[in-house]
Design a protein around this motif. Structure first.
Motif, PDB file in Angstrom:
ATOM      1  N   LYS A  74     -30.782 -54.327   0.729  1.00  0.00           N
ATOM      2  CA  LYS A  74     -31.019 -53.041   0.058  1.00  0.00           C
ATOM      3  C   LYS A  74     -30.643 -53.077  -1.415  1.00  0.00           C
ATOM      4  CE  LYS A  74     -28.377 -50.799   2.988  1.00  0.00           C
ATOM      5  NZ  LYS A  74     -27.686 -49.659   3.648  1.00  0.00           N
ATOM      6  N   GLY A  75     -30.115 -54.204  -1.869  1.00  0.00           N
ATOM      7  CA  GLY A  75     -29.730 -54.325  -3.275  1.00  0.00           C
ATOM      8  C   GLY A  75     -28.436 -53.610  -3.614  1.00  0.00           C
ATOM      9  N   VAL A  76     -27.531 -53.445  -2.607  1.00  0.00           N
ATOM     10  CA  VAL A  76     -26.284 -52.714  -2.844  1.00  0.00           C
ATOM     11  C   VAL A  76     -25.095 -53.530  -2.346  1.00  0.00           C
ATOM     12  CG1 VAL A  76     -27.402 -50.462  -2.671  1.00  0.00           C
ATOM     13  CG2 VAL A  76     -26.369 -51.486  -0.620  1.00  0.00           C
ATOM     14  N   VAL A  77     -23.932 -53.152  -2.821  1.00  0.00           N
ATOM     15  CA  VAL A  77     -22.650 -53.629  -2.311  1.00  0.00           C
ATOM     16  C   VAL A  77     -21.867 -52.401  -1.858  1.00  0.00           C
ATOM     17  CG1 VAL A  77     -22.600 -55.652  -3.819  1.00  0.00           C
ATOM     18  CG2 VAL A  77     -21.516 -53.511  -4.568  1.00  0.00           C
ATOM     19  N   GLU A  78     -20.824 -52.642  -1.093  1.00  0.00           N
ATOM     20  CA  GLU A  78     -19.978 -51.536  -0.631  1.00  0.00           C
ATOM     21  C   GLU A  78     -18.687 -51.525  -1.435  1.00  0.00           C
ATOM     22  OE1 GLU A  78     -19.202 -49.608   3.675  1.00  0.00           O
ATOM     23  OE2 GLU A  78     -18.421 -51.649   3.450  1.00  0.00           O
ATOM     24  N   LEU A  79     -18.343 -50.357  -1.966  1.00  0.00           N
ATOM     25  CA  LEU A  79     -17.125 -50.196  -2.746  1.00  0.00           C
ATOM     26  C   LEU A  79     -16.149 -49.329  -1.955  1.00  0.00           C
ATOM     27  CD1 LEU A  79     -15.598 -50.604  -5.464  1.00  0.00           C
ATOM     28  CD2 LEU A  79     -16.648 -48.464  -6.236  1.00  0.00           C
ATOM     29  N   LYS A  80     -14.949 -49.838  -1.746  1.00  0.00           N
ATOM     30  CA  LYS A  80     -13.926 -49.119  -0.978  1.00  0.00           C
ATOM     31  C   LYS A  80     -12.708 -48.857  -1.849  1.00  0.00           C
ATOM     32  CE  LYS A  80     -10.636 -49.808   2.838  1.00  0.00           C
ATOM     33  NZ  LYS A  80     -10.207 -50.716   3.924  1.00  0.00           N
ATOM     34  N   ARG A  81     -12.205 -47.638  -1.789  1.00  0.00           N
ATOM     35  CA  ARG A  81     -10.960 -47.267  -2.448  1.00  0.00           C
ATOM     36  C   ARG A  81      -9.840 -47.406  -1.433  1.00  0.00           C
ATOM     37  NH1 ARG A  81      -8.449 -47.297  -7.269  1.00  0.00           N
ATOM     38  NH2 ARG A  81      -7.137 -45.447  -7.631  1.00  0.00           N
ATOM     39  N   ARG A  82      -8.894 -48.293  -1.725  1.00  0.00           N
ATOM     40  CA  ARG A  82      -7.840 -48.593  -0.744  1.00  0.00           C
ATOM     41  C   ARG A  82      -6.995 -47.375  -0.410  1.00  0.00           C
ATOM     42  NH1 ARG A  82      -4.837 -48.914   2.751  1.00  0.00           N
ATOM     43  NH2 ARG A  82      -3.289 -50.511   3.261  1.00  0.00           N
ATOM     44  N   ALA A  83      -6.669 -46.546  -1.393  1.00  0.00           N
ATOM     45  CA  ALA A  83      -5.751 -45.429  -1.161  1.00  0.00           C
ATOM     46  C   ALA A  83      -6.313 -44.392  -0.201  1.00  0.00           C
ATOM     47  CB  ALA A  83      -5.387 -44.766  -2.488  1.00  0.00           C
ATOM     48  N   THR A  84      -7.618 -44.159  -0.259  1.00  0.00           N
ATOM     49  CA  THR A  84      -8.234 -43.114   0.557  1.00  0.00           C
ATOM     50  C   THR A  84      -9.063 -43.656   1.699  1.00  0.00           C
ATOM     51  OG1 THR A  84     -10.207 -43.021  -0.842  1.00  0.00           O
ATOM     52  CG2 THR A  84      -8.336 -41.614  -1.464  1.00  0.00           C
ATOM     53  N   GLY A  85      -9.495 -44.912   1.589  1.00  0.00           N
ATOM     54  CA  GLY A  85     -10.400 -45.478   2.579  1.00  0.00           C
ATOM     55  C   GLY A  85     -11.841 -45.090   2.363  1.00  0.00           C
ATOM     56  N   ASP A  86     -12.133 -44.311   1.327  1.00  0.00           N
ATOM     57  CA  ASP A  86     -13.504 -43.885   1.051  1.00  0.00           C
ATOM     58  C   ASP A  86     -14.379 -45.089   0.706  1.00  0.00           C
ATOM     59  OD1 ASP A  86     -12.710 -41.293   1.457  1.00  0.00           O
ATOM     60  OD2 ASP A  86     -12.509 -40.814  -0.679  1.00  0.00           O
ATOM     61  N   ARG A  87     -15.588 -45.092   1.251  1.00  0.00           N
ATOM     62  CA  ARG A  87     -16.533 -46.174   1.000  1.00  0.00           C
ATOM     63  C   ARG A  87     -17.840 -45.595   0.478  1.00  0.00           C
ATOM     64  NH1 ARG A  87     -15.837 -51.018   4.545  1.00  0.00           N
ATOM     65  NH2 ARG A  87     -13.807 -50.878   5.574  1.00  0.00           N
ATOM     66  N   VAL A  88     -18.476 -46.310  -0.439  1.00  0.00           N
ATOM     67  CA  VAL A  88     -19.747 -45.870  -0.990  1.00  0.00           C
ATOM     68  C   VAL A  88     -20.592 -47.100  -1.306  1.00  0.00           C
ATOM     69  CG1 VAL A  88     -18.845 -45.791  -3.354  1.00  0.00           C
ATOM     70  CG2 VAL A  88     -20.838 -44.406  -2.745  1.00  0.00           C
ATOM     71  N   GLU A  89     -21.897 -46.980  -1.123  1.00  0.00           N
ATOM     72  CA  GLU A  89     -22.814 -48.060  -1.468  1.00  0.00           C
ATOM     73  C   GLU A  89     -23.336 -47.851  -2.877  1.00  0.00           C
ATOM     74  OE1 GLU A  89     -25.813 -48.213   1.561  1.00  0.00           O
ATOM     75  OE2 GLU A  89     -24.619 -49.574   2.810  1.00  0.00           O
ATOM     76  N   PRO A 104      -6.248 -51.921  -5.409  1.00  0.00           N
ATOM     77  CA  PRO A 104      -6.817 -50.573  -5.459  1.00  0.00           C
ATOM     78  C   PRO A 104      -8.266 -50.471  -5.006  1.00  0.00           C
ATOM     79  CG  PRO A 104      -5.541 -51.014  -7.448  1.00  0.00           C
ATOM     80  CD  PRO A 104      -5.641 -52.309  -6.706  1.00  0.00           C
ATOM     81  N   TRP A 105      -9.094 -51.484  -5.298  1.00  0.00           N
ATOM     82  CA  TRP A 105     -10.508 -51.460  -4.950  1.00  0.00           C
ATOM     83  C   TRP A 105     -10.880 -52.698  -4.141  1.00  0.00           C
ATOM     84  CZ3 TRP A 105     -13.151 -47.108  -6.112  1.00  0.00           C
ATOM     85  CH2 TRP A 105     -12.708 -46.316  -7.179  1.00  0.00           C
ATOM     86  N   GLN A 106     -11.866 -52.517  -3.259  1.00  0.00           N
ATOM     87  CA  GLN A 106     -12.483 -53.641  -2.561  1.00  0.00           C
ATOM     88  C   GLN A 106     -13.998 -53.540  -2.743  1.00  0.00           C
ATOM     89  OE1 GLN A 106     -11.250 -53.711   1.573  1.00  0.00           O
ATOM     90  NE2 GLN A 106      -9.100 -53.351   1.025  1.00  0.00           N
ATOM     91  N   ILE A 107     -14.622 -54.643  -3.107  1.00  0.00           N
ATOM     92  CA  ILE A 107     -16.086 -54.723  -3.164  1.00  0.00           C
ATOM     93  C   ILE A 107     -16.533 -55.698  -2.086  1.00  0.00           C
ATOM     94  CG2 ILE A 107     -18.107 -55.331  -4.532  1.00  0.00           C
ATOM     95  CD1 ILE A 107     -16.592 -54.599  -7.036  1.00  0.00           C
ATOM     96  N   ILE A 108     -17.386 -55.222  -1.191  1.00  0.00           N
ATOM     97  CA  ILE A 108     -17.793 -55.994  -0.022  1.00  0.00           C
ATOM     98  C   ILE A 108     -19.268 -56.351  -0.143  1.00  0.00           C
ATOM     99  CG2 ILE A 108     -17.946 -55.991   2.492  1.00  0.00           C
ATOM    100  CD1 ILE A 108     -15.789 -53.402   1.771  1.00  0.00           C
ATOM    101  N   ILE A 109     -19.550 -57.648  -0.034  1.00  0.00           N
ATOM    102  CA  ILE A 109     -20.924 -58.153  -0.116  1.00  0.00           C
ATOM    103  C   ILE A 109     -21.307 -58.751   1.227  1.00  0.00           C
ATOM    104  CG2 ILE A 109     -22.453 -59.851  -1.183  1.00  0.00           C
ATOM    105  CD1 ILE A 109     -20.951 -59.530  -3.753  1.00  0.00           C
ATOM    106  N   GLY A 110     -22.387 -58.226   1.822  1.00  0.00           N
ATOM    107  CA  GLY A 110     -22.884 -58.736   3.095  1.00  0.00           C
ATOM    108  C   GLY A 110     -24.393 -58.791   3.115  1.00  0.00           C
ATOM    109  N   PRO A 111     -24.976 -59.479   4.110  1.00  0.00           N
ATOM    110  CA  PRO A 111     -26.440 -59.653   4.163  1.00  0.00           C
ATOM    111  C   PRO A 111     -27.199 -58.333   4.220  1.00  0.00           C
ATOM    112  CG  PRO A 111     -25.339 -61.179   5.665  1.00  0.00           C
ATOM    113  CD  PRO A 111     -24.292 -60.232   5.174  1.00  0.00           C
ATOM    114  N   LYS A 112     -26.724 -57.351   4.987  1.00  0.00           N
ATOM    115  CA  LYS A 112     -27.453 -56.098   5.121  1.00  0.00           C
ATOM    116  C   LYS A 112     -27.496 -55.343   3.794  1.00  0.00           C
ATOM    117  CE  LYS A 112     -26.507 -55.448  10.058  1.00  0.00           C
ATOM    118  NZ  LYS A 112     -25.883 -54.570  11.075  1.00  0.00           N
ATOM    119  N   GLY A 113     -26.395 -55.342   3.081  1.00  0.00           N
ATOM    120  CA  GLY A 113     -26.365 -54.669   1.794  1.00  0.00           C
ATOM    121  C   GLY A 113     -27.266 -55.354   0.787  1.00  0.00           C
ATOM    122  N   LEU A 114     -27.269 -56.693   0.819  1.00  0.00           N
ATOM    123  CA  LEU A 114     -28.105 -57.418  -0.129  1.00  0.00           C
ATOM    124  C   LEU A 114     -29.590 -57.105   0.062  1.00  0.00           C
ATOM    125  CD1 LEU A 114     -26.506 -60.987  -0.367  1.00  0.00           C
ATOM    126  CD2 LEU A 114     -26.420 -59.138  -2.035  1.00  0.00           C
TER     127      LEU A 114
END
Length: 438
Positions: free
Chosen positions: A411-426, A399-409
């Protein structure tokens, strides 16, 4: 669970013999592997989903007042001869002879066995009503097993059996299971339509099958468009006879029928609101009176001292088939979309740069934080390119994906994706954990 240590044999392409979406995706996502015609091994990810489905079924059976036991897979042929079904059942029954030349069978269902068990234990009206159930493997030797777990030979099934003093009590038990099934399928994110059905080899004169609409389903179904709208089932008192009957009447008021049970008059009433589709049967309930209790000598002493033959019903849910039905109803061109209630893990944690010390340290810390918060997480810590990790996570459908990458780090954030909708938020890591936990 770290994906680098997990057993998840995903496939890039669908096998040529997989004909329907659920079969293709179950193989590609590493949920099952075929070991013989119509027989499957349930791999770790698939087994987790199977257990989730079984637990929802179990909770709703318990809530409806049913009592769990466990009966064996092998049965004596003598039991089936008592009911008269041994010779009548047909070649779908796998018959076995043991080393002492005793005739056995791999149970396709358990009406005879449960009647025998209850007959040897129940004595008076005080022992009724009772509904007993188990979740157990069954075997039916399909002549042409196909569509993966949708029409396999070995399958996991919940089968329940009710015992009542009279027809009125038996119909109340039937209604309890009817409403329990509505709750069960709704919790799995499915809209299952109850349709009047033939009783087949089970017997009796009252039966409903619960159908999930799916283009690749096995049956033609006809229904009023009202069934396409969301429906809510409020809290239920399973001891309220009139209340349960009202719910059943409400849910059968709109027309719905399989091809074998079409009613031209009711279809004419539906007019432009009549719809046609294909459907997958995920549950079937039966009231069959005294068919088994009478033939197998089950008698109960009534309150006036007379002997009565209990009325019975049986109620099945295809637990392993449910997985295929859920996938048929919930997928896209990238893979499975699991409803939260049955997903094997709640979240997939993706480390975009396993070769970056900062990324790996942040991902490891978030992995521990999710575990400490009680969130079931599959951590993709493999040294793979990001595209391959995204493809795997979309394929298995958490249901959820949490993505950790150098650019987000930075800024002190991770990316959260909802699989059902594809919506992404930092979000900050703490906010992401709170979101998936909530």
């Amino acid at each position: 669970m770290r994906l680098s240590r997990y057993f998840l044999p995903v496939m890039k392409e669908s096998p040529a013999d997989a004909q329907i979406v659920s079969h293709k995706l179950m193989l590609r996502a590493g949920l099952v592997r075929q070991t013989a015609a119509g027989i499957y091994a349930w791999l770790p990810l698939g087994n987790r989903v199977l257990q989730r489905i079984a637990q929802i079924v179990r909770e709703e059976q318990d809530r409806a007042g049913a009592i769990e036991l466990l009966m064996p897979t092998l049965q004596s042929a003598d039991l089936w001869r008592q009911s008269g079904r041994y010779d009548a059942y047909g070649p779908e029954m796998l018959r076995i002879t043991d080393r002492h030349e005793r005739e056995m069978l791999y149970g396709p269902t358990n009406e005879e066995m449960i009647t025998s068990i209850f007959r040897d234990a129940a004595r008076s009206y005080r022992d009724l009503p009772r509904t007993l159930y188990h979740i157990q493997w069954k075997f039916r030797d399909e002549v042409r097993p196909r569509f993966g777990v949708m029409r396999g030979r070995e399958f996991l099934m919940k089968d329940a059996y009710s015992f009542d003093l009279d027809e009125a009590g038996a119909r109340h038990s039937y209604n309890r299971m009817f409403v329990s099934y509505l709750n069960t399928f709704a919790r799995m994110g499915l809209r299952a339509i109850p349709m009047q059905a033939d009783t087949g080899p089970i017997g009796g004169d009252l039966s409903h099958e619960f159908i999930v609409l799916a283009p690749t389903g096995e049956s033609d179904v006809f229904y009023h468009s009202n069934w396409e709208r969301p429906a809510e089932l409020s809290s239920v008192d399973f001891d309220d006879v009139d209340g349960l009957q009202t719910i059943v009447d409400t849910y059968t008021a709109d027309y719905a029928a399989t091809d074998e049970k079409r009613d031209e008059a009711r279809e004419a009433e539906a007019g432009a609101e009549l719809r046609q589709s294909r459907g997958v049967e995920v549950g079937h309930i039966f009231y069959f009176g005294t068919k088994y209790s009478a033939s197998m000598g089950l008698k109960i002493q009534a309150s006036d001292g007379s002997d009565v033959i209990p009325h019975m019903g049986s109620y099945g849910i295809g637990v392993s088939r449910m997985m295929g039905a859920i996938i048929e109803a919930s997928h896209d061109d990238r893979g499975i979309i699991w409803p939260d209630s049955v997903a094997p893990f709640a979240v997939g944690l993706i480390n975009m740069r396993a070769d970056d010390a900062a990324c790996s340290a942040a991902a490891d810390a978030l992995y521990k934080q999710l575990q400490d918060a009680g969130v079931e997480v599959l951590y993709d810590d493999r040294d793979e390119r990001g595209g391959a990790k995204f493809a795997t996570m979309d394929l298995i459908g958490l249901p959820w994906q949490i993505i950790i990458g150098p650019k987000g780090l930075e800024k002190g954030v991770v990316e959260l994706k909802r699989r059902a909708t594809g919506d992404r938020v930092e979000l900050s890591p703490d906010e992401a954990v709170a979101k998936v936990k909530g």
